[in-house]
Scaffold this motif. Structure first.
Motif, mmCIF file in Angstrom:
data_model
loop_
_atom_site.group_PDB
_atom_site.id
_atom_site.type_symbol
_atom_site.label_atom_id
_atom_site.label_comp_id
_atom_site.label_asym_id
_atom_site.label_seq_id
_atom_site.Cartn_x
_atom_site.Cartn_y
_atom_site.Cartn_z
ATOM 1 N N ASP A 102 0.836 -1.200 0.000
ATOM 2 C CA ASP A 102 0.000 0.000 0.000
ATOM 3 C C ASP A 102 0.874 1.254 0.000
ATOM 4 O OD1 ASP A 102 -1.666 2.203 1.465
ATOM 5 O OD2 ASP A 102 -3.140 0.698 0.818
ATOM 6 N N SER A 122 0.972 -14.786 8.750
ATOM 7 C CA SER A 122 -0.273 -14.179 8.275
ATOM 8 C C SER A 122 -1.250 -15.222 7.731
ATOM 9 C CB SER A 122 0.057 -13.163 7.165
ATOM 10 O OG SER A 122 -1.102 -12.755 6.459
ATOM 11 N N GLY A 134 -4.893 -15.221 5.354
ATOM 12 C CA GLY A 134 -5.718 -14.343 4.520
ATOM 13 C C GLY A 134 -6.374 -15.120 3.395
ATOM 14 N N TYR A 144 -3.761 -14.075 -6.401
ATOM 15 C CA TYR A 144 -3.771 -12.927 -5.484
ATOM 16 C C TYR A 144 -3.816 -13.479 -4.063
ATOM 17 C CZ TYR A 144 -5.475 -9.221 -2.491
ATOM 18 O OH TYR A 144 -5.620 -8.333 -1.459
ATOM 19 N N ASP A 196 -3.893 -12.276 0.144
ATOM 20 C CA ASP A 196 -4.048 -11.219 1.144
ATOM 21 C C ASP A 196 -3.066 -11.507 2.283
ATOM 22 O OD1 ASP A 196 -4.990 -9.173 2.757
ATOM 23 O OD2 ASP A 196 -6.560 -10.425 3.628
ATOM 24 N N ASP A 203 -1.065 -9.644 5.327
ATOM 25 C CA ASP A 203 -0.832 -8.495 6.197
ATOM 26 C C ASP A 203 0.064 -8.946 7.346
ATOM 27 O OD1 ASP A 203 -2.589 -6.960 4.642
ATOM 28 O OD2 ASP A 203 -4.310 -7.597 5.839
ATOM 29 N N SER A 206 0.858 -4.199 4.421
ATOM 30 C CA SER A 206 -0.031 -5.029 3.592
ATOM 31 C C SER A 206 0.730 -5.393 2.318
ATOM 32 C CB SER A 206 -1.314 -4.269 3.242
ATOM 33 O OG SER A 206 -2.033 -3.921 4.410
ATOM 34 N N ASP A 262 0.080 -8.168 0.134
ATOM 35 C CA ASP A 262 -0.938 -8.480 -0.883
ATOM 36 C C ASP A 262 -0.339 -8.735 -2.274
ATOM 37 O OD1 ASP A 262 -2.627 -8.033 1.216
ATOM 38 O OD2 ASP A 262 -3.346 -6.097 0.503
#
Length: 198
Positions: free
Chosen positions: A39, A142, A144, A167, A169, A171, A184, A186
């Motif tokens: 991010d 993590s 996700g 993809y 996720d 974090d 993040s 990702d």
């Protein structure tokens, strides 16, 4: 002679199964590049890396399957303000439920999948300013969601070419003596390789 001709004609009319039918086990292997999409608000920036990827799928029906993604450990450079501050390794095994379009006779089988990802970080090593400050680096593991889209294309009855995009996720908290940074990652994963049907 007439009977033999009729038998040959009948055999040619019967569709031959390619793959991806109930009970099949599919193994795919190839190069997988993981490109983190940190991010813009994150303090840390994680650089991409390419490793050997391996997936194992089991077809529950002709159209539904489950898949496990594995890979050799990814090694990432972590940067802050354009300068490297750490090196980390991680493994991101993912378990997916998949839907395959077409049928068992299709030479091309597009598919989509969704599931869960677990990422474990290890061999964290401080670099640059963090190393100079004598600060350790630790990243939390993590859990996700994960998603994928892919395509299998027949070479022969057992071998096929595969391409897929993933993809994940991811974090994590990056803990140092200078503070804790929420990041993040990702990543988007791109895999190209070969597959074999058992």
């Amino acid at each position: 002679m007439k009977k033999i001709s009729l038998l040959v004609a009948a055999a040619l009319m019967v569709p031959s199964a390619f793959a991806h039918q109930a009970g099949d086990i599919l193994v795919r292997g190839g190069a997988i590049m993981v490109s983190p999409t940190t991010d813009s608000n994150d303090t840390l920036d994680v650089q991409p890396n390419t490793q050997l990827g391996l997936t194992l799928s089991y077809m529950i029906t002709d159209n539904w399957g489950v898949e496990l993604l594995a890979a050799t450990p990814f090694s990432h450079s972590v940067e802050m303000g354009g300068s490297e501050v750490a090196k980390v390794k991680h493994l991101p095994p993912s378990l997916m439920a998949q839907y395959y379009f077409g049928n068992a006779q299709s030479k091309v089988r597009p598919y989509v999948g969704a599931g869960i990802n677990y990422t474990t970080f290890f061999d964290e090593e401080a670099k640059g300013t963090l190393a100079a400050a004598g600060s350790p680096v630790e990243l939390d593991d993590s859990w996700g969601i994960a998603a994928q889209a892919g395509l299998d294309m027949k070479i022969n009855e057992n071998w096929f070419v595969n391409g897929s995009v993933w993809y994940m996720d991811i974090d994590t908290d990056v803990k140092t003596d200078l503070g804790t940074f929420k990041t993040s990652i990702d990543p988007i994963g791109l895999m190209v390789g070969l597959g074999y049907r058992f």
